[in-house]
Design a protein around this motif. Structure first.
Motif, PDB file in Angstrom:
ATOM      1  N   LEU A 391      53.309  24.276  19.698  1.00 45.53           N
ATOM      2  CA  LEU A 391      52.994  24.709  21.067  1.00 45.53           C
ATOM      3  C   LEU A 391      51.670  24.165  21.560  1.00 45.53           C
ATOM      4  O   LEU A 391      51.581  23.608  22.659  1.00 45.53           O
ATOM      5  CB  LEU A 391      52.996  26.241  21.119  1.00 45.53           C
ATOM      6  N   TRP A 392      50.603  24.308  20.752  1.00 45.39           N
ATOM      7  CA  TRP A 392      49.261  24.105  21.279  1.00 45.39           C
ATOM      8  C   TRP A 392      48.719  22.693  21.117  1.00 45.39           C
ATOM      9  O   TRP A 392      47.767  22.329  21.825  1.00 45.39           O
ATOM     10  CB  TRP A 392      48.301  25.103  20.631  1.00 45.39           C
ATOM     11  N   VAL A 393      49.260  21.878  20.224  1.00 42.37           N
ATOM     12  CA  VAL A 393      48.780  20.492  20.135  1.00 42.37           C
ATOM     13  C   VAL A 393      49.065  19.724  21.427  1.00 42.37           C
ATOM     14  O   VAL A 393      48.156  19.092  21.992  1.00 42.37           O
ATOM     15  CB  VAL A 393      49.372  19.786  18.903  1.00 42.37           C
ATOM     16  N   PRO A 394      50.285  19.728  21.964  1.00 43.16           N
ATOM     17  CA  PRO A 394      50.502  19.036  23.244  1.00 43.16           C
ATOM     18  C   PRO A 394      49.672  19.618  24.384  1.00 43.16           C
ATOM     19  O   PRO A 394      49.130  18.873  25.205  1.00 43.16           O
ATOM     20  CB  PRO A 394      52.005  19.221  23.500  1.00 43.16           C
ATOM     21  N   VAL A 395      49.557  20.956  24.425  1.00 43.06           N
ATOM     22  CA  VAL A 395      48.764  21.581  25.488  1.00 43.06           C
ATOM     23  C   VAL A 395      47.294  21.189  25.357  1.00 43.06           C
ATOM     24  O   VAL A 395      46.632  20.865  26.362  1.00 43.06           O
ATOM     25  CB  VAL A 395      48.933  23.111  25.444  1.00 43.06           C
ATOM     26  N   GLY A 396      46.767  21.203  24.136  1.00 42.19           N
ATOM     27  CA  GLY A 396      45.364  20.845  23.934  1.00 42.19           C
ATOM     28  C   GLY A 396      45.069  19.405  24.300  1.00 42.19           C
ATOM     29  O   GLY A 396      44.019  19.101  24.885  1.00 42.19           O
ATOM     30  N   VAL A 397      45.978  18.488  23.976  1.00 46.30           N
ATOM     31  CA  VAL A 397      45.798  17.084  24.351  1.00 46.30           C
ATOM     32  C   VAL A 397      45.813  16.942  25.865  1.00 46.30           C
ATOM     33  O   VAL A 397      44.977  16.238  26.458  1.00 46.30           O
ATOM     34  CB  VAL A 397      46.897  16.216  23.706  1.00 46.30           C
ATOM     35  N   TRP A 398      46.754  17.611  26.510  1.00 46.44           N
ATOM     36  CA  TRP A 398      46.863  17.537  27.968  1.00 46.44           C
ATOM     37  C   TRP A 398      45.594  18.041  28.645  1.00 46.44           C
ATOM     38  O   TRP A 398      45.099  17.447  29.609  1.00 46.44           O
ATOM     39  CB  TRP A 398      48.074  18.360  28.414  1.00 46.44           C
ATOM     40  N   ILE A 399      45.015  19.134  28.129  1.00 48.90           N
ATOM     41  CA  ILE A 399      43.790  19.681  28.720  1.00 48.90           C
ATOM     42  C   ILE A 399      42.591  18.805  28.373  1.00 48.90           C
ATOM     43  O   ILE A 399      41.758  18.492  29.236  1.00 48.90           O
ATOM     44  CB  ILE A 399      43.558  21.122  28.227  1.00 48.90           C
ATOM     45  N   GLY A 400      42.476  18.391  27.106  1.00 48.76           N
ATOM     46  CA  GLY A 400      41.297  17.659  26.669  1.00 48.76           C
ATOM     47  C   GLY A 400      41.121  16.310  27.327  1.00 48.76           C
ATOM     48  O   GLY A 400      39.989  15.839  27.503  1.00 48.76           O
ATOM     49  N   LEU A 401      42.221  15.655  27.704  1.00 49.27           N
ATOM     50  CA  LEU A 401      42.125  14.342  28.358  1.00 49.27           C
ATOM     51  C   LEU A 401      41.826  14.459  29.847  1.00 49.27           C
ATOM     52  O   LEU A 401      41.682  13.439  30.519  1.00 49.27           O
ATOM     53  CB  LEU A 401      43.434  13.571  28.161  1.00 49.27           C
ATOM     54  N   ARG A 402      41.704  15.680  30.355  1.00 52.89           N
ATOM     55  CA  ARG A 402      41.414  15.905  31.774  1.00 52.89           C
ATOM     56  C   ARG A 402      40.198  16.813  31.901  1.00 52.89           C
ATOM     57  O   ARG A 402      40.343  18.040  31.954  1.00 52.89           O
ATOM     58  CB  ARG A 402      42.629  16.528  32.478  1.00 52.89           C
ATOM     59  N   PRO A 403      38.981  16.241  31.916  1.00 53.22           N
ATOM     60  CA  PRO A 403      37.764  17.061  31.933  1.00 53.22           C
ATOM     61  C   PRO A 403      37.715  18.064  33.074  1.00 53.22           C
ATOM     62  O   PRO A 403      37.231  19.182  32.900  1.00 53.22           O
ATOM     63  CB  PRO A 403      36.637  16.021  32.047  1.00 53.22           C
ATOM     64  N   LYS A 404      38.186  17.670  34.259  1.00 51.35           N
ATOM     65  CA  LYS A 404      38.176  18.597  35.394  1.00 51.35           C
ATOM     66  C   LYS A 404      39.073  19.797  35.122  1.00 51.35           C
ATOM     67  O   LYS A 404      38.717  20.941  35.449  1.00 51.35           O
ATOM     68  CB  LYS A 404      38.633  17.873  36.661  1.00 51.35           C
ATOM     69  N   LEU A 405      40.237  19.538  34.547  1.00 53.47           N
ATOM     70  CA  LEU A 405      41.139  20.632  34.192  1.00 53.47           C
ATOM     71  C   LEU A 405      40.537  21.489  33.093  1.00 53.47           C
ATOM     72  O   LEU A 405      40.656  22.727  33.120  1.00 53.47           O
ATOM     73  CB  LEU A 405      42.495  20.072  33.744  1.00 53.47           C
ATOM     74  N   ALA A 406      39.882  20.842  32.122  1.00 52.04           N
ATOM     75  CA  ALA A 406      39.259  21.599  31.027  1.00 52.04           C
ATOM     76  C   ALA A 406      38.206  22.563  31.560  1.00 52.04           C
ATOM     77  O   ALA A 406      38.069  23.692  31.067  1.00 52.04           O
ATOM     78  CB  ALA A 406      38.641  20.645  30.015  1.00 52.04           C
ATOM     79  N   GLU A 407      37.455  22.149  32.575  1.00 58.52           N
ATOM     80  CA  GLU A 407      36.458  23.028  33.180  1.00 58.52           C
ATOM     81  C   GLU A 407      37.105  24.267  33.780  1.00 58.52           C
ATOM     82  O   GLU A 407      36.570  25.376  33.691  1.00 58.52           O
ATOM     83  CB  GLU A 407      35.678  22.283  34.264  1.00 58.52           C
ATOM     84  N   LYS A 408      38.281  24.099  34.393  1.00 57.42           N
ATOM     85  CA  LYS A 408      38.936  25.219  35.070  1.00 57.42           C
ATOM     86  C   LYS A 408      39.586  26.179  34.088  1.00 57.42           C
ATOM     87  O   LYS A 408      39.558  27.397  34.296  1.00 57.42           O
ATOM     88  CB  LYS A 408      39.982  24.679  36.056  1.00 57.42           C
ATOM     89  N   VAL A 409      40.182  25.650  33.024  1.00 60.43           N
ATOM     90  CA  VAL A 409      40.906  26.526  32.096  1.00 60.43           C
ATOM     91  C   VAL A 409      40.014  27.048  30.982  1.00 60.43           C
ATOM     92  O   VAL A 409      40.434  27.943  30.238  1.00 60.43           O
ATOM     93  CB  VAL A 409      42.123  25.791  31.481  1.00 60.43           C
ATOM     94  N   GLN A 410      38.794  26.513  30.863  1.00 56.76           N
ATOM     95  CA  GLN A 410      37.910  26.918  29.776  1.00 56.76           C
ATOM     96  C   GLN A 410      37.680  28.430  29.738  1.00 56.76           C
ATOM     97  O   GLN A 410      37.846  29.052  28.678  1.00 56.76           O
ATOM     98  CB  GLN A 410      36.583  26.174  29.912  1.00 56.76           C
ATOM     99  N   PRO A 411      37.313  29.091  30.860  1.00 53.10           N
ATOM    100  CA  PRO A 411      37.133  30.551  30.789  1.00 53.10           C
ATOM    101  C   PRO A 411      38.426  31.287  30.448  1.00 53.10           C
ATOM    102  O   PRO A 411      38.403  32.279  29.723  1.00 53.10           O
ATOM    103  CB  PRO A 411      36.647  30.914  32.205  1.00 53.10           C
ATOM    104  N   LEU A 412      39.563  30.788  30.966  1.00 50.86           N
ATOM    105  CA  LEU A 412      40.839  31.441  30.683  1.00 50.86           C
ATOM    106  C   LEU A 412      41.170  31.359  29.201  1.00 50.86           C
ATOM    107  O   LEU A 412      41.587  32.355  28.583  1.00 50.86           O
ATOM    108  CB  LEU A 412      41.956  30.802  31.513  1.00 50.86           C
ATOM    109  N   VAL A 413      40.975  30.176  28.610  1.00 49.17           N
ATOM    110  CA  VAL A 413      41.273  30.013  27.188  1.00 49.17           C
ATOM    111  C   VAL A 413      40.341  30.889  26.349  1.00 49.17           C
ATOM    112  O   VAL A 413      40.762  31.507  25.366  1.00 49.17           O
ATOM    113  CB  VAL A 413      41.149  28.534  26.784  1.00 49.17           C
ATOM    114  N   GLN A 414      39.067  30.950  26.732  1.00 44.24           N
ATOM    115  CA  GLN A 414      38.136  31.805  26.004  1.00 44.24           C
ATOM    116  C   GLN A 414      38.554  33.266  26.086  1.00 44.24           C
ATOM    117  O   GLN A 414      38.478  34.008  25.098  1.00 44.24           O
ATOM    118  CB  GLN A 414      36.720  31.650  26.568  1.00 44.24           C
TER     119      GLN A 414
END
Length: 579
Positions: A391-414
């Motif tokens: 589940l999480w390897v594809p999701v993590g790659v998708w988020i990690g390659l998009r810094p702008k998206l990572a900024e938005k989902v970072q608080p949610l993931v935490q």
């Protein structure tokens, strides 16, 4: 000819504080006030906890959240110091690695209740009659849920430092101390920051056990969000649980904006690549700190001191050298044999003492029961780890390659990572009891609820640190689809994934103690497993069986790491290292 004097205006512009200075001043003063408050409440007598008992009034939640956050921040500072020392020793000394890495496997597999069983009494006796002893016991418990994955991340980064950068440190004749601060720490920083975020979230996951401590006849309840949740579960107060979840979300957003997002944006400059990143992460807090003259004035002496310290040409210890594995006489078979023999003697003595203690208190039937329970928990861990990976390897790659998206989902993931399994107990217990489901199956997801995020955070860190020039090379060669996954990104993130999987696996064993025994008021469901065995023994104060359960858990986790994760770790270091 008269001279026009514009000096006062220039002086006024340079002397008067700017808006950035005012905001920075407020933040600095606020931090000082919080530290002073934390120092004040920890020096109170222990009787003060009984004088003002815990209350489910939501008006108390801001103070409870503040005290919990201070404990977690102190624990993360201690975890960082531990990480630098322990990871450096394990990565730079081949013989130290023989002891420290297996010991780290054991430490991360020891459940938090196992630490609490033996440390609560120690800290309370260290500061008798003072809240400080109970606070230190709680901080130490949170530390044990934070330090191990940070240490694994640092160790993995130091072992996988690019060969050309290592060669550059030799060319500049850097000592081991200088290389550590000039190469090892900067190269490890992106992954370390993401693991520090995961550690904070992991601290939330175990904060209930660390603030509402019951070991035998000793009960200590510290004001905090964790103890608030424990009381709400005991009294079946749904509204209080909702208030606690909202408070957690607010606190996570605050420290994400004020601490971790600036660290992520700052650590981006340490990414290993030859081309600039197209989308660098941004942080308003980091911009504020960079633009404030007040911060520059305060930081200048600290920056000078730091530069002075890490440029010192300290003599290297013989066991560490400059970070390269010892060679020549130091690699002699005689020296290795003596060292391994010494380790074996220590291990044999520890086993002799443990077996002697257990033999007088438990029987072979207990041993057989514990081993059977351990295999049941092992089956749960394997199945849940496989599902979390898919589940999480594809999701993590998708988020990690998009810094702008990572900024938005970072608080949610935490927030999701910080969500304690205890809060999900009401839903699981009510549904399992209502539909007469099998607890051995349906309580299992609670084990991975808090530990699956280790995989996600490390995969995001690996994808975020993946060099932009390699991504551009893959595009230039038109590598796409499954070939891109198996030839480009999966090899690139593999060391990070293994680091996350090791900590997630150990964390799942830890979480089994919380997940295999779920309660909601007077309703309690138990799934058979090693976690339920240790939980029951801890609640009854049965120390011999607590020791037996912990020993078996450590044995299973260590063997699983040695037979599965360590070979994968060595493969990644040997075949998938950036060079």
């Amino acid at each position: 000819m008269p001279v026009q004097k514009y000096v006062p205006l220039a002086i006024r512009r340079s002397v008067l504080p700017s808006a950035w200075d005012i905001m920075a001043l407020l933040l600095v003063v606020g931090a000082i006030v919080l530290i002073a408050y934390g120092a004040e409440v920890t020096t109170e007598p222990l009787s003060a906890l009984d004088a003002s008992p815990l209350s489910l009034d939501p008006a108390n939640l801001p103070v409870y959240a503040l005290r919990t956050t201070l404990r977690m921040l102190l624990a993360i500072v201690l975890s960082t110091v531990f990480t630098f020392i322990y990871a450096a020793a394990a990565a730079k000394s081949r013989r130290a690695e023989m002891v420290l890495v297996p010991m780290l496997d054991i430490l991360q597999s020891v459940p938090i209740l196992g630490f609490l069983t033996f440390t609560v009494t120690f800290f309370l006796n260290l500061f008798p009659g003072s809240v400080l002893g109970a606070e230190l016991a709680s901080v130490f418990a949170i530390f044990t849920s934070q330090a191990w994955n940070m240490t694994f991340s640092m160790y993995q980064s130091m072992r996988n430092a690019p060969a050309d950068l290592v060669e550059a440190t030799r060319s500049f004749h850097l000592t081991g101390w200088q290389r550590f601060w000039r190469l090892d720490v900067p190269f490890a920083m992106p992954g370390l920051v993401w693991n520090a975020m995961m550690s904070m979230s992991g601290g939330w996951f175990f904060v209930v056990a660390s603030e509402a401590i019951t070991v035998g006849n000793t009960t200590v309840t510290l004001p905090g969000v964790g103890s608030y949740v424990a009381l709400a579960i005991q009294q079946q107060n749904i509204a209080a649980i909702v208030y606690a979840v909202i408070t957690m979300l607010v606190v996570i957003i605050l420290y994400d904006q004020l601490l971790f997002r600036p660290l992520v944006a700052w650590a981006d400059k340490f990414r290993f690549e030859t081309t600039a990143s197209a989308d660098a992460p941004q942080s308003w807090m980091l911009d504020l700190l960079r633009r404030s003259r007040l911060v520059r004035v305060l930081v200048t002496p600290l920056a000078w001191l730091a530069r002075t310290v890490w440029t010192l040409r300290l003599p290297a210890m013989p066991a560490f050298g400059t970070g390269e594995r010892a060679s020549g006489a130091a690699r002699s078979r005689l020296a290795d044999g003596l060292w391994i023999g010494l380790i074996a003697l220590g291990a044999a003595y520890g086993a002799y003492v443990s077996i002697g203690y257990l033999k007088t208190n438990v029987g072979w039937l207990d041993v057989a029961t514990v081993l059977a329970d351990a295999f049941i928990t092992l089956a749960r861990v394997i199945v849940l780890m496989a599902l979390a990976t898919l589940l999480w390897v594809p999701v993590g790659v998708w988020i990690g390659l998009r810094p702008k998206l990572a900024e938005k989902v970072q608080p949610l993931v935490q927030f999701l990572a910080a969500f304690p399994a205890n809060i999900a107990f009401p839903v699981f217990v009510v549904l399992i009891a209502h539909y007469d489901l099998n607890p051995n199956i349906w309580l299992s997801p609670l084990m991975i609820l808090g530990t699956q995020w280790y995989i996600l955070f490390n995969v995001i860190a690996g994808a975020s640190a993946f060099p932009s020039d390699l991504k551009e090379a893959a595009r230039s060669f038109h590598i796409a689809g499954w070939r891109w996954w198996f030839k480009v990104i999966l090899p690139g993130i593999f060391p990070y994934y293994v680091t996350g999987a090791i900590t997630a696996s150990g964390g799942s064993w830890n979480a089994s103690i919380v997940a295999e025994v779920a309660s909601w008021g007077n309703e309690q469901l138990t799934a058979r497993g090693l976690g339920a065995y240790i939980s029951k023994a801890t609640s009854t104060g049965d120390f011999p069986r607590v020791v037996l359960g912990i020993v078996v858990m450590c044995l299973f986790v260590t063997l699983f790491n040695r037979l599965v994760w360590r070979p994968l770790y060595a493969f990644g270091e040997r075949r998938l290292r950036l060079a």
